[in-house]
Motif scaffolding. Structure first.
Motif, PDB file in Angstrom:
ATOM      1  N   SER A   1     172.044  57.168  51.661  1.00 33.26           N
ATOM      2  CA  SER A   1     170.741  57.003  52.294  1.00 33.26           C
ATOM      3  C   SER A   1     170.907  57.166  53.800  1.00 33.26           C
ATOM      4  O   SER A   1     171.303  56.219  54.491  1.00 33.26           O
ATOM      5  CB  SER A   1     170.146  55.628  51.970  1.00 33.26           C
ATOM      6  OG  SER A   1     168.883  55.464  52.587  1.00 33.26           O
ATOM      7  N   PRO A   2     170.684  58.374  54.332  1.00 33.53           N
ATOM      8  CA  PRO A   2     170.907  58.626  55.758  1.00 33.53           C
ATOM      9  C   PRO A   2     170.187  57.603  56.638  1.00 33.53           C
ATOM     10  O   PRO A   2     169.007  57.327  56.456  1.00 33.53           O
ATOM     11  CB  PRO A   2     170.330  60.031  55.953  1.00 33.53           C
ATOM     12  CG  PRO A   2     170.407  60.661  54.612  1.00 33.53           C
ATOM     13  CD  PRO A   2     170.171  59.552  53.628  1.00 33.53           C
ATOM     14  N   GLY A   3     170.942  57.042  57.585  1.00 30.90           N
ATOM     15  CA  GLY A   3     170.351  56.075  58.495  1.00 30.90           C
ATOM     16  C   GLY A   3     170.419  54.645  58.004  1.00 30.90           C
ATOM     17  O   GLY A   3     170.070  53.718  58.744  1.00 30.90           O
ATOM     18  N   ALA A   4     170.857  54.396  56.762  1.00 21.87           N
ATOM     19  CA  ALA A   4     170.881  53.049  56.205  1.00 21.87           C
ATOM     20  C   ALA A   4     172.192  52.360  56.543  1.00 21.87           C
ATOM     21  O   ALA A   4     173.271  52.840  56.195  1.00 21.87           O
ATOM     22  CB  ALA A   4     170.681  53.094  54.699  1.00 21.87           C
ATOM     23  N   ILE A   5     172.099  51.224  57.234  1.00 20.95           N
ATOM     24  CA  ILE A   5     173.273  50.433  57.599  1.00 20.95           C
ATOM     25  C   ILE A   5     172.971  48.970  57.331  1.00 20.95           C
ATOM     26  O   ILE A   5     171.895  48.460  57.692  1.00 20.95           O
ATOM     27  CB  ILE A   5     173.660  50.636  59.076  1.00 20.95           C
ATOM     28  CG1 ILE A   5     174.243  52.038  59.280  1.00 20.95           C
ATOM     29  CG2 ILE A   5     174.644  49.571  59.541  1.00 20.95           C
ATOM     30  CD1 ILE A   5     174.678  52.324  60.698  1.00 20.95           C
ATOM     31  N   ALA A   6     173.921  48.280  56.726  1.00 23.53           N
ATOM     32  CA  ALA A   6     173.814  46.833  56.531  1.00 23.53           C
ATOM     33  C   ALA A   6     174.649  46.150  57.609  1.00 23.53           C
ATOM     34  O   ALA A   6     175.828  46.473  57.794  1.00 23.53           O
ATOM     35  CB  ALA A   6     174.321  46.438  55.153  1.00 23.53           C
ATOM     36  N   MET A   7     174.033  45.228  58.347  1.00 21.27           N
ATOM     37  CA  MET A   7     174.697  44.500  59.408  1.00 21.27           C
ATOM     38  C   MET A   7     174.905  43.065  58.951  1.00 21.27           C
ATOM     39  O   MET A   7     173.950  42.377  58.590  1.00 21.27           O
ATOM     40  CB  MET A   7     173.856  44.521  60.683  1.00 21.27           C
ATOM     41  CG  MET A   7     174.483  43.762  61.847  1.00 21.27           C
ATOM     42  SD  MET A   7     173.392  43.666  63.295  1.00 21.27           S
ATOM     43  CE  MET A   7     172.210  42.445  62.722  1.00 21.27           C
ATOM     44  N   THR A   8     176.156  42.593  58.962  1.00 17.84           N
ATOM     45  CA  THR A   8     176.483  41.227  58.558  1.00 17.84           C
ATOM     46  C   THR A   8     177.039  40.472  59.751  1.00 17.84           C
ATOM     47  O   THR A   8     177.952  40.962  60.436  1.00 17.84           O
ATOM     48  CB  THR A   8     177.498  41.205  57.414  1.00 17.84           C
ATOM     49  OG1 THR A   8     176.979  41.952  56.307  1.00 17.84           O
ATOM     50  CG2 THR A   8     177.772  39.779  56.957  1.00 17.84           C
ATOM     51  N   MET A   9     176.506  39.278  59.981  1.00 14.40           N
ATOM     52  CA  MET A   9     176.937  38.434  61.085  1.00 14.40           C
ATOM     53  C   MET A   9     176.987  37.000  60.564  1.00 14.40           C
ATOM     54  O   MET A   9     175.961  36.335  60.465  1.00 14.40           O
ATOM     55  CB  MET A   9     175.967  38.549  62.261  1.00 14.40           C
ATOM     56  CG  MET A   9     176.356  37.747  63.480  1.00 14.40           C
ATOM     57  SD  MET A   9     175.149  37.955  64.818  1.00 14.40           S
ATOM     58  CE  MET A   9     173.665  37.278  64.061  1.00 14.40           C
ATOM     59  N   GLY A  10     178.187  36.540  60.159  1.00 21.44           N
ATOM     60  CA  GLY A  10     178.295  35.221  59.552  1.00 21.44           C
ATOM     61  C   GLY A  10     177.500  35.184  58.259  1.00 21.44           C
ATOM     62  O   GLY A  10     177.646  36.053  57.397  1.00 21.44           O
ATOM     63  N   PRO A  11     176.597  34.180  58.115  1.00 20.71           N
ATOM     64  CA  PRO A  11     175.822  34.077  56.877  1.00 20.71           C
ATOM     65  C   PRO A  11     174.612  35.012  56.844  1.00 20.71           C
ATOM     66  O   PRO A  11     173.915  35.077  55.830  1.00 20.71           O
ATOM     67  CB  PRO A  11     175.358  32.621  56.890  1.00 20.71           C
ATOM     68  CG  PRO A  11     175.234  32.291  58.343  1.00 20.71           C
ATOM     69  CD  PRO A  11     176.344  33.050  59.017  1.00 20.71           C
ATOM     70  N   LEU A  12     174.374  35.734  57.923  1.00 24.06           N
ATOM     71  CA  LEU A  12     173.169  36.561  58.015  1.00 24.06           C
ATOM     72  C   LEU A  12     173.483  38.020  57.712  1.00 24.06           C
ATOM     73  O   LEU A  12     174.510  38.551  58.130  1.00 24.06           O
ATOM     74  CB  LEU A  12     172.547  36.449  59.412  1.00 24.06           C
ATOM     75  CG  LEU A  12     172.200  35.042  59.895  1.00 24.06           C
ATOM     76  CD1 LEU A  12     171.574  35.106  61.271  1.00 24.06           C
ATOM     77  CD2 LEU A  12     171.277  34.357  58.907  1.00 24.06           C
ATOM     78  N   LYS A  13     172.560  38.648  56.998  1.00 25.96           N
ATOM     79  CA  LYS A  13     172.707  40.063  56.681  1.00 25.96           C
ATOM     80  C   LYS A  13     171.375  40.759  56.862  1.00 25.96           C
ATOM     81  O   LYS A  13     170.350  40.318  56.332  1.00 25.96           O
ATOM     82  CB  LYS A  13     173.204  40.260  55.245  1.00 25.96           C
ATOM     83  CG  LYS A  13     173.481  41.720  54.880  1.00 25.96           C
ATOM     84  CD  LYS A  13     174.059  41.833  53.484  1.00 25.96           C
ATOM     85  CE  LYS A  13     174.377  43.277  53.124  1.00 25.96           C
ATOM     86  NZ  LYS A  13     174.953  43.393  51.770  1.00 25.96           N
ATOM     87  N   VAL A  14     171.383  41.837  57.627  1.00 23.50           N
ATOM     88  CA  VAL A  14     170.183  42.636  57.865  1.00 23.50           C
ATOM     89  C   VAL A  14     170.400  44.018  57.262  1.00 23.50           C
ATOM     90  O   VAL A  14     171.378  44.697  57.596  1.00 23.50           O
ATOM     91  CB  VAL A  14     169.865  42.755  59.364  1.00 23.50           C
ATOM     92  CG1 VAL A  14     168.655  43.660  59.584  1.00 23.50           C
ATOM     93  CG2 VAL A  14     169.613  41.382  59.980  1.00 23.50           C
ATOM     94  N   GLU A  15     169.501  44.410  56.392  1.00 28.22           N
ATOM     95  CA  GLU A  15     169.506  45.768  55.848  1.00 28.22           C
ATOM     96  C   GLU A  15     168.607  46.620  56.740  1.00 28.22           C
ATOM     97  O   GLU A  15     167.404  46.393  56.816  1.00 28.22           O
ATOM     98  CB  GLU A  15     168.983  45.780  54.412  1.00 28.22           C
ATOM     99  CG  GLU A  15     169.793  44.929  53.443  1.00 28.22           C
ATOM    100  CD  GLU A  15     171.089  45.602  53.023  1.00 28.22           C
ATOM    101  OE1 GLU A  15     171.287  46.797  53.364  1.00 28.22           O
ATOM    102  OE2 GLU A  15     171.895  44.944  52.347  1.00 28.22           O
TER     103      GLU A  15
ATOM    104  N   THR B   1     181.477  36.761  68.414  1.00 32.15           N
ATOM    105  CA  THR B   1     181.095  36.875  67.006  1.00 32.15           C
ATOM    106  C   THR B   1     181.463  38.253  66.465  1.00 32.15           C
ATOM    107  O   THR B   1     181.207  39.275  67.111  1.00 32.15           O
ATOM    108  CB  THR B   1     179.588  36.646  66.848  1.00 32.15           C
ATOM    109  OG1 THR B   1     179.260  35.330  67.302  1.00 32.15           O
ATOM    110  CG2 THR B   1     179.158  36.795  65.396  1.00 32.15           C
ATOM    111  N   ASN B   2     182.070  38.246  65.291  1.00 33.97           N
ATOM    112  CA  ASN B   2     182.383  39.509  64.618  1.00 33.97           C
ATOM    113  C   ASN B   2     181.177  39.974  63.815  1.00 33.97           C
ATOM    114  O   ASN B   2     180.549  39.186  63.106  1.00 33.97           O
ATOM    115  CB  ASN B   2     183.584  39.345  63.694  1.00 33.97           C
ATOM    116  CG  ASN B   2     184.868  39.090  64.454  1.00 33.97           C
ATOM    117  OD1 ASN B   2     185.072  39.629  65.540  1.00 33.97           O
ATOM    118  ND2 ASN B   2     185.735  38.265  63.895  1.00 33.97           N
ATOM    119  N   MET B   3     180.862  41.242  63.930  1.00 34.34           N
ATOM    120  CA  MET B   3     179.769  41.856  63.186  1.00 34.34           C
ATOM    121  C   MET B   3     180.324  43.014  62.376  1.00 34.34           C
ATOM    122  O   MET B   3     181.152  43.786  62.870  1.00 34.34           O
ATOM    123  CB  MET B   3     178.670  42.347  64.132  1.00 34.34           C
ATOM    124  CG  MET B   3     178.106  41.260  65.048  1.00 34.34           C
ATOM    125  SD  MET B   3     177.076  41.945  66.364  1.00 34.34           S
ATOM    126  CE  MET B   3     175.761  42.697  65.417  1.00 34.34           C
TER     127      MET B   3
END
Length: 412
Positions: free
Chosen positions: A365-379, A355-357
């Motif tokens: 915003s130091p430390g802020a990363i958005a992670m996307t994995m297919g239809p899912l996104k975690v802020e 799976t590509n992420m």
């Protein structure tokens, strides 16, 4: 980086979003519609309880009050019961071997309710009163409470079965108490038992560990625990355990349990992995991923009740959980890069492909990363180790919060 159970959390959140009655009852402490005697009973607690040392097989700990019984009930399984002064038994089961905590706590609750029914008559009204998850000094725990009646009207009795489970020092423990009230007392007694638990474990100490809690509709429904330990060759063994209790209605709790073991090179590349998961006690996934002598990755085992065997090719260089953290840390420290593509094995999504992420760093915003994995996104909000402190997963109408509640050690 947390990815274990993300898809299951997303599906659980979608199911729970439409279950207002179940979640409302699971968060209620004292319902104003209850009769006065039940509301008063639910507020009962005790103060200043003394603890008695317990030594039973490999287990050393304490129990509240006076210990009335202790015995070995099976290979690596032990039982102890104390009189904590409430008028009900404080019962505990200890397991020297790993157990699935989610389904086990649900099964113990059912067994205790059945035992109460055997003494006082059939179960009538039954409702989930409370679920919870967290950590006690780094030991993950789950909690489940059922409010129910036994016996025939007008002589039916109302009671509250409280059950808590935790893992500490390689031993799992589940304790139960059946009486309205004493909720805080039982929780504190259990926490002290877990803090004092000592088994002289011979396993190597991890150089890094963390515990996360998953929350749906502001209800703590599960946890994930990750430990990283060096082996003799300098590689890292990553152990991940997650367990969930999701009240899908006022009278039904769904459980999910997963374990994975993976090995990582020092620079974060995956060597091999084993993963197993169960839904409501039924095995749903049991897989092994490894490359052959030519570097071709292959997965074997079972998935969704069917055997599976597939090659994933030799082009990808999948990262381990350690590698994901190292990559996240490098992205946070980069001055000229704001995004990164990772390749990981996420069997809950599809075990036959990598799976590509995508990681995107919000530099404002130091430390802020958005992670996307297919239809899912975690802020997410990340620390200097590359570990997520807090994340929010959007599950449509439901927001799932992933909160780190314990961390110890440092990533090299």
């Amino acid at each position: 980086m947390i990815r274990t159970g993300v898809l299951k959390l997303w599906m659980a959140g979608a199911a729970l979003a439409g279950c207002t009655s179940g979640t409302a009852m699971a968060q209620a402490d004292v319902d104003p519609s209850w009769p006065d005697w039940l509301r008063d009973a639910m507020l009962e607690e005790y103060d200043g309880i003394a603890y008695e040392p317990l030594s039973l097989g490999p287990v050393k700990t304490v129990m509240p009050g006076e210990i009335q019984e202790r015995q070995e009930i099976g290979s690596g399984q032990f039982y102890a019961r104390s009189n904590d002064g409430s008028g009900a038994d404080f019962e505990c089961w200890f397991y020297a071997e790993p157990i699935d905590m989610g389904v086990s706590i649900a099964n113990v609750a059912d067994a205790v309710i059945e035992s109460t029914s055997d003494q006082h008559g059939p179960v009538g009204f039954r409702s989930v009163q409370h679920v919870d998850a967290g950590a006690i000094d780094g030991s993950p725990f789950l909690a489940l409470e059922w409010l129910y009646t036994v016996g025939e009207a007008p002589n039916a009795l109302a009671t509250l079965t409280k059950v808590r489970a935790a893992e500490s020092d390689g031993v799992h423990v589940i304790c139960a108490h059946s009486l309205p009230g004493y909720r805080k007392s039982f929780a504190e007694g259990f926490a002290e038992l877990v803090r004092q638990l000592d088994t002289d474990a011979l396993t190597a100490d991890p150089y890094y560990q963390e515990v996360y809690v998953f929350s749906i509709n502001e209800l703590n429904t599960g946890f994930a625990r990750i430990t990283m330990t060096l082996d003799e060759e300098g590689d890292t063994r990553v152990d991940t355990t997650d367990a969930m209790l999701v009240p899908v209605s006022a009278t039904e709790v769904a459980t999910s349990d997963s374990t994975s073991v993976s090995w990582s090179t020092p620079d974060g590349y995956l060597i091999n992995a084993l993963v197993s998961s169960a839904e409501n006690g039924e095995l749903s996934m049991n897989l092994a991923l490894r490359p052959d002598e030519n570097g071709v990755w292959a997965v074997d085992g079972s998935f969704s009740g069917k055997p599976i065997s597939a090659e994933l090719g030799d082009e990808a260089e999948p990262l381990s959980p350690l590698g994901e953290m190292l990559a996240t840390r490098s992205l946070l420290n980069a001055s000229d890069v704001t995004s990164m593509e990772l390749t990981s094995w996420v069997p809950d999504a599809d075990p036959t492909v990598f799976t590509n992420m995508t990681l995107v760093h919000d530099t404002d915003s130091p430390g802020a990363i958005a992670m996307t994995m297919g239809p899912l996104k975690v802020e997410g909000e990340f620390d200097a180790n590359g570990s997520m402190r807090r994340g929010i997963l959007d599950a449509g109408t439901t927001a799932i919060v992933i909160e780190r509640v314990f961390a110890a050690g440092k990533i090299p």
